[in-house]
Design a protein around this motif. Structure first.
Motif, PDB file in Angstrom:
ATOM      1  N   SER A 398       0.859  -1.203   0.000  1.00 22.66           N
ATOM      2  CA  SER A 398       0.000   0.000   0.000  1.00 22.66           C
ATOM      3  C   SER A 398       0.880   1.232   0.000  1.00 22.66           C
ATOM      4  O   SER A 398       1.817   1.332   0.793  1.00 22.66           O
ATOM      5  N   PRO A 467      -3.956  -0.529  11.916  1.00 24.28           N
ATOM      6  CA  PRO A 467      -2.893  -0.930  12.834  1.00 24.28           C
ATOM      7  C   PRO A 467      -1.633  -1.333  12.089  1.00 24.28           C
ATOM      8  O   PRO A 467      -1.712  -1.787  10.937  1.00 24.28           O
ATOM      9  N   GLN A 497       2.673  -2.044  18.920  1.00 23.00           N
ATOM     10  CA  GLN A 497       2.979  -2.707  20.183  1.00 23.00           C
ATOM     11  C   GLN A 497       3.227  -1.704  21.312  1.00 23.00           C
ATOM     12  O   GLN A 497       2.559  -1.779  22.357  1.00 23.00           O
ATOM     13  N   VAL A 535      -7.147  -1.642  18.422  1.00 20.53           N
ATOM     14  CA  VAL A 535      -7.941  -0.537  17.843  1.00 20.53           C
ATOM     15  C   VAL A 535      -9.438  -0.756  18.039  1.00 20.53           C
ATOM     16  O   VAL A 535     -10.189   0.212  18.279  1.00 20.53           O
ATOM     17  N   GLY A 560      -4.857  -3.534   6.741  1.00 25.09           N
ATOM     18  CA  GLY A 560      -3.899  -4.283   7.568  1.00 25.09           C
ATOM     19  C   GLY A 560      -4.183  -5.758   7.514  1.00 25.09           C
ATOM     20  O   GLY A 560      -4.599  -6.282   6.482  1.00 25.09           O
ATOM     21  N   ASP A 604      -8.785  -2.758   2.683  1.00 25.30           N
ATOM     22  CA  ASP A 604      -7.601  -3.147   1.905  1.00 25.30           C
ATOM     23  C   ASP A 604      -6.763  -4.028   2.823  1.00 25.30           C
ATOM     24  O   ASP A 604      -5.938  -3.571   3.584  1.00 25.30           O
TER      25      ASP A 604
HETATM   26  P1  NAP Z   1       0.550  -6.144  13.141  1.00 26.24           P
HETATM   27  O1  NAP Z   1       1.239  -7.438  13.225  1.00 26.24           O
HETATM   28  O2  NAP Z   1      -0.815  -6.134  12.575  1.00 26.24           O
HETATM   29  O3  NAP Z   1       0.558  -5.451  14.579  1.00 26.24           O
HETATM   30  C1  NAP Z   1       0.081  -4.107  14.696  1.00 26.24           C
HETATM   31  C2  NAP Z   1      -0.704  -4.058  15.971  1.00 26.24           C
HETATM   32  O4  NAP Z   1      -1.884  -4.801  15.784  1.00 26.24           O
HETATM   33  C3  NAP Z   1       0.047  -4.664  17.152  1.00 26.24           C
HETATM   34  O5  NAP Z   1      -0.097  -3.849  18.268  1.00 26.24           O
HETATM   35  C4  NAP Z   1      -0.685  -5.959  17.374  1.00 26.24           C
HETATM   36  O6  NAP Z   1      -0.695  -6.318  18.731  1.00 26.24           O
HETATM   37  C5  NAP Z   1      -2.088  -5.563  16.978  1.00 26.24           C
HETATM   38  N1  NAP Z   1      -2.963  -6.688  16.748  1.00 26.24           N
HETATM   39  C6  NAP Z   1      -2.673  -8.002  16.756  1.00 26.24           C
HETATM   40  N2  NAP Z   1      -3.792  -8.732  16.577  1.00 26.24           N
HETATM   41  C7  NAP Z   1      -4.809  -7.847  16.431  1.00 26.24           C
HETATM   42  C8  NAP Z   1      -6.210  -7.979  16.214  1.00 26.24           C
HETATM   43  N3  NAP Z   1      -6.803  -9.178  16.111  1.00 26.24           N
HETATM   44  N4  NAP Z   1      -6.949  -6.847  16.132  1.00 26.24           N
HETATM   45  C9  NAP Z   1      -6.388  -5.631  16.224  1.00 26.24           C
HETATM   46  N5  NAP Z   1      -5.050  -5.452  16.439  1.00 26.24           N
HETATM   47  C10 NAP Z   1      -4.285  -6.544  16.543  1.00 26.24           C
HETATM   48  O7  NAP Z   1       1.383  -5.083  12.315  1.00 26.24           O
HETATM   49  P2  NAP Z   1       2.361  -5.370  11.108  1.00 26.24           P
HETATM   50  O8  NAP Z   1       3.509  -6.182  11.574  1.00 26.24           O
HETATM   51  O9  NAP Z   1       2.612  -4.080  10.465  1.00 26.24           O
HETATM   52  O10 NAP Z   1       1.494  -6.296  10.153  1.00 26.24           O
HETATM   53  C11 NAP Z   1       0.406  -5.708   9.461  1.00 26.24           C
HETATM   54  C12 NAP Z   1      -0.291  -6.812   8.741  1.00 26.24           C
HETATM   55  O11 NAP Z   1      -1.181  -6.210   7.804  1.00 26.24           O
HETATM   56  C13 NAP Z   1       0.649  -7.694   7.950  1.00 26.24           C
HETATM   57  O12 NAP Z   1       0.096  -8.987   7.874  1.00 26.24           O
HETATM   58  C14 NAP Z   1       0.637  -7.055   6.581  1.00 26.24           C
HETATM   59  O13 NAP Z   1       0.900  -7.998   5.586  1.00 26.24           O
HETATM   60  C15 NAP Z   1      -0.786  -6.554   6.498  1.00 26.24           C
HETATM   61  N6  NAP Z   1      -0.859  -5.332   5.707  1.00 26.24           N
HETATM   62  C16 NAP Z   1      -1.773  -5.306   4.715  1.00 26.24           C
HETATM   63  C17 NAP Z   1      -1.854  -4.187   3.939  1.00 26.24           C
HETATM   64  C18 NAP Z   1      -2.851  -4.163   2.828  1.00 26.24           C
HETATM   65  O14 NAP Z   1      -3.612  -5.100   2.704  1.00 26.24           O
HETATM   66  N7  NAP Z   1      -2.847  -3.146   1.999  1.00 26.24           N
HETATM   67  C19 NAP Z   1      -1.040  -3.091   4.151  1.00 26.24           C
HETATM   68  C20 NAP Z   1      -0.144  -3.166   5.197  1.00 26.24           C
HETATM   69  C21 NAP Z   1      -0.067  -4.301   5.996  1.00 26.24           C
HETATM   70  P3  NAP Z   1       0.171  -7.582  19.279  1.00 26.24           P
HETATM   71  O15 NAP Z   1       1.250  -7.863  18.297  1.00 26.24           O
HETATM   72  O16 NAP Z   1       0.698  -7.106  20.598  1.00 26.24           O
HETATM   73  O17 NAP Z   1      -0.825  -8.700  19.424  1.00 26.24           O
END
Ligand code: NAP
Length: 606
Positions: A398, A467, A497, A535, A560, A604
Motif C-alpha cells: 500500500s 494498525p 505494540q 484498535v 492491515g 484493503d
Molecule cells: P501487526 O502485526 O498487525 O501489529 C500491529 C498491531 O496490531 C500490534 O499492536 C498488534 O498487537 C495488533 N494486533 C494483533 N492482533 C490484532 C487484532 N486481532 N486486532 C487488532 N489489532 C491486533 O502489524 P504489522 O507487523 O505491520 O502487520 C500488518 C499486517 O497487515 C501484515 O500482515 C501485513 O501484511 C498486512 N498489511 C496489509 C496491507 C494491505 O492489505 N494493503 C497493508 C499493510 C499491511 P500484538 O502484536 O501485541 O498482538
C-alpha cells in the motif's frame, strides 16, 4: 468432418456434445462451438439467412468478483474486447446482479478472485451464498466460463472461482470453455483464456446469425499496456517495471522495538508513472545473496551452470536464483521430486494425503535450502532444480504518500521480516530486499485500486482504522486531503505494540492534530499494559462518537491484517451500531451492508 455430410434438407438444431462424450471439457467446448457454427451455416440451395438487423448483437454479461481491483480491471478489459468484436457487453460487479436475472441471460463470463482462506471477495459474497446456498433458480439457458485469480501460496487456491464453476454447472448452466486458474502472475493465463473463450463464443454467435465484428473470430491480442482503459497508463507496468531510485530508507521503529518497520521514499522522476492515494506499488525483489550461496552449496553447483530463466532466455544459475526464482517457500513439484529421489522415505511418507498435518509441521519454518540439506541423497541437476521452482513474483505494498503532496515520489511503510528457525536466519524476500539490498535501483510498477479511495466529496468525514503497516494508505489519504484542501473531518485509529518505540509518523500526525486537519487520533498500544489493547477496543470506547460520524455520512476504512484484525474490527463496527445506534443485530447487519453497497465501508486487507 466433411461439411456437406452435415448439411441436411430439414432445419435441425445444432447437436451438442454431451458431458459423457470421450472429450476433454476444453475439446468438448470447442467442438460445441464448431458444430453450432456449422449447423448455422447456409445449407446447399437454402436462401442466405437475412443479415441480422444492425441492432442485433449477442449479449455477453461480464461479471467480476474483486477485492484489490485486479479482477475488475480484467473484466473491464474483457468487456472492451467483446465490444470491439461486436458483442453487446459490459462489465458488472457480482453485487449488481441477482441469480434470477442471470437465469434470463444466455452468455456470462466471470472473473473472480479468492480472498483470505478461500473466501469470495467482498462484492461477490452475496452471489456466492445465493449460488451455493440452495433454492437458486435453474440456469439451463446460460452458457458460461470462469477466469479465477488466486495465489498458489494459499491452500485454497482459486477456491471462489472453483465454487462458481461447480455451482453454475450444478444449476444446469453450460460451461463453454474450461475454467482458467491464474496465479499472481495472471496476465498470460488470462490472455489464453480470453482467446479460448472468444474462439467458442464467436462460433456460437455465428450460430445465431450474428458474426462478431472480427470475422476471423480471433480475439484481438491486447497487451496490458494497450488495453483501452490502460491506454492512460504509460510504458511502465508489471511487464515492464520502472527502475526507480531509492531516495530514503528510514526506520520508523526505534530503540528496543520488537519490529523493524521502515519508511521508504522512491523517486518516480522520468517514469511518467502516476498514482492515487489508495493504490499499491509493485516491487520486484532479488533474493538474498547469502541464501543463494547456501542453495548452490546444497546443490553442489558452482553457480555458473547455464539454466533457463522464466522468460526462456538462458542465465548462469547464480543469477537465475538471485533474480528469477522463488527460493524461500518450497513448491509442491520440488517436494514431490525430492521425495521420489531421496533414499530417506520420510518426505514421501509426509506427502501422503493422510499425513497433511505432519507435512505442515515439517515445512513450518523451513525453506528450499532445508529440503536440499535434509534430503541430500536426492540429486538434482541445475536445470532440473530451476524447472521445479516458481518464478520470483513482485510484492504489492500500500502506498503511504500522495503524489499531490510529494510530486514524483512514492512512499512505502514496510515491516522487515526477519526471524530464526532451525538454526538459520530467515528473511522476508522483498521486505529485506528494500531494507538491505535496494541500494539505488528498485524495479517498480503501479497497481491501481478500483475502489479503495477517499470520498469524492472532500467534505465527507473519514474514519480510518490502520494498525501496524496498515496505517500506510491512511497517511496517503491525510496528505492527499491536505494537498487538495478537502474540508472533511478525519479520524484515525492506529495501533502498534509500544508507544515509545512503534508510534509510526507520530510527528506528522501530531502536527495534523495541531492544525485541525486530523480531527481525532485514537491509538492502541497493545503491549504498554498487562492486557492487550487493540484498535477495536478504542472503537467501542468511542461508540457514541463513531455512531454520530457514521450518521453524518462518514466513510469507514480498514487496512492491515486480514486474518484476525479485519474480522475483529468488523465485529466491533457491528457492535457500535447496535449499542450506540440502538439497532437490532439484524438491522445492524443491514446497516453495514448498506455501507458496503454505498462504498462507504472499504477494506484493503491481506
Ligand atoms: P501487526 O502485526 O498487525 O501489529 C500491529 C498491531 O496490531 C500490534 O499492536 C498488534 O498487537 C495488533 N494486533 C494483533 N492482533 C490484532 C487484532 N486481532 N486486532 C487488532 N489489532 C491486533 O502489524 P504489522 O507487523 O505491520 O502487520 C500488518 C499486517 O497487515 C501484515 O500482515 C501485513 O501484511 C498486512 N498489511 C496489509 C496491507 C494491505 O492489505 N494493503 C497493508 C499493510 C499491511 P500484538 O502484536 O501485541 O498482538
Amino acid at each position: 468432418m466433411d461439411k456437406t455430410s452435415l448439411t441436411t434438407s430439414t432445419p435441425v438444431s445444432a447437436p451438442f456434445i454431451p458431458d459423457h462424450a470421450p472429450f476433454t471439457p476444453a475439446q468438448r467446448a470447442w467442438l460445441n462451438g464448431f458444430l453450432a457454427a456449422i449447423f448455422s451455416a447456409p445449407r446447399a440451395g437454402a436462401a442466405a439467412p437475412a443479415p441480422p438487423p444492425a441492432a442485433t448483437k449477442v449479449k455477453v454479461c461480464v461479471l467480476f468478483g474483486s477485492e484489490s481491483g485486479n479482477c475488475e480491471a480484467l473484466a473491464k478489459r474483457l468487456a472492451k474486447v467483446a465490444q470491439g468484436k461486436g458483442y453487446d457487453a459490459a462489465a458488472k460487479g457480482l453485487d449488481k446482479i441477482k441469480l434470477h436475472d442471470l437465469a434470463k441471460e444466455k452468455y456470462a463470463l466471470f472473473v473472480a478472485s479468492t480472498f483470505g482462506d478461500g473466501e469470495p471477495p467482498e462484492n461477490a459474497k452475496e452471489f456466492h451464498a445465493a449460488l451455493l446456498g440452495g433454492g437458486a433458480p435453474r440456469l439451463e439457458n446460460l452458457s458460461f466460463s470462469i477466469c479465477a485469480l488466486g495465489d498458489t501460496n494459499y491452500e485454497k487456491f482459486c477456491q471462489c472461482g472453483k465454487d462458481f464453476d461447480a455451482g453454475l454447472h450444478a444449476l444446469g448452466a453450460k460451461r463453454i470453455f474450461e475454467r482458467a486458474d491464474c496465479n499472481v502472475d495472471f496476465e498470460e493465463t488470462f490472455q489464453q483464456w480470453q482467446e479460448g473463450v472468444f474462439s467458442v463464443l464467436d462460433a456460437m454467435a455465428k450460430s445465431e446469425g450474428v458474426a462478431p465484428a472480427s470475422a476471423n473470430g480471433a480475439s484481438p491480442k491486447l497487451e496490458p499496456e494497450q488495453a483501452p482503459e490502460a491506454a492512460a497508463t504509460l510504458a511502465y507496468s508489471r511487464k515492464n517495471p520502472f527502475l526507480a531510485t531509492l531516495l530514503t530508507n528510514r526506520k520508523l521503529t526505534s530503540g528496543d522495538s520488537a519490529k523493524e518497520t521502515r519508511h521508504y521514499e522512491i523517486s518516480l522522476e522520468g517514469s511518467g508513472l502516476t498514482y492515487e492515494a489508495g493504490d499499491a506499488l509493485g516491487v520486484f525483489p532479488t533474493n538474498c545473496p547469502a541464501l543463494v550461496e547456501d542453495v548452490l552449496r546444497a546443490l553442489n553447483c558452482d553457480g555458473e551452470e547455464a539454466v533457463p530463466a522464466p522468460d526462456g532466455s538462458e542465465a548462469p544459475l547464480r543469477i537465475a536464483l538471485t533474480r528469477h526464482y522463488e527460493i524461500n517457500k518450497a513448491p509442491p513439484p520440488l517436494l514431490q521430486t525430492i521425495a521420489e529421489r531421496s533414499a530417506d522415505k520420510t518426505l514421501r511418507d509426509m506427502l501422503d494425503p493422510s499425513a497433511k498435518d505432519a507435512l505442515k509441521h515439517y515445512l513450518w519454518g523451513r525453506e528450499v535450502v532445508d529440503l536440499l540439506v535434509d534430503f541430500a541423497s536426492a540429486k538434482l541437476s541445475a536445470v532440473e532444480f530451476v524447472g521445479l521452482l516458481k518464478s520470483l513474483q513482485p510484492r504489492l505494498y500500500s502506498i503511504s504518500s500522495s503524489l499531490k503532496a510529494f510530486p514524483n515520489q512514492v512512499h512505502l511503510t514496510v515491516a522487515a521480516v526477519r526471524y530464526e528457525s532451525f538454526g538459520r536466519k530467515r528473511k522476508g524476500v522483498c521486505s529485506t530486499f528494500l531494507a538491505d539490498r535496494a541500494n539505488g535501483a528498485v524495479p517498480v510498477f503501479i497497481q491501481t485500486s478500483h475502489s479503495f479511495r477517499t470520498p469524492r466529496d472532500g467534505g465527507t468525514p473519514m474514519i480510518m482504522v490502520g494498525p501496524g503497516t496498515g496505517v500506510a494508505p491512511f497517511r496517503a489519504f491525510l496528505h492527499d486531503r491536505r494537498a487538495t484542501g478537502a474540508k472533511g473531518v478525519n479520524w484515525l485509529f492506529f495501533g502498534e505494540q509500544r508507544a515509545a518505540t512503534d508510534f509510526f509518523y507520530r510527528d506528522e500526525f501530531d502536527a495534523m492534530l495541531a492544525d485541525g486537519h486530523l480531527t481525532k487520533l485514537s491509538t492502541a498500544f497493545s503491549r504498554d499494559q498487562a492486557e492487550k489493547v487493540y484498535v477495536q477496543h478504542r472503537m467501542l470506547e468511542h461508540a457514541a462518537d463513531l455512531w454520530k460520524w457514521l450518521q453524518d455520512g462518514a466513510h469507514f476504512y480498514v487496512c492491515g491484517d486480514a486474518t484476525r484484525m479485519a474480522k475483529d474490527v468488523d465485529a466491533a463496527l457491528h457492535s457500535v451500531i447496535e449499542t450506540a445506534g440502538g439497532l437490532s443485530r439484524d438491522d445492524a447487519e443491514a446497516y453495514v451492508q448498506k455501507l458496503k453497497t454505498d462504498k462507504r465501508y472499504q477494506r484493503d486487507v491481506y
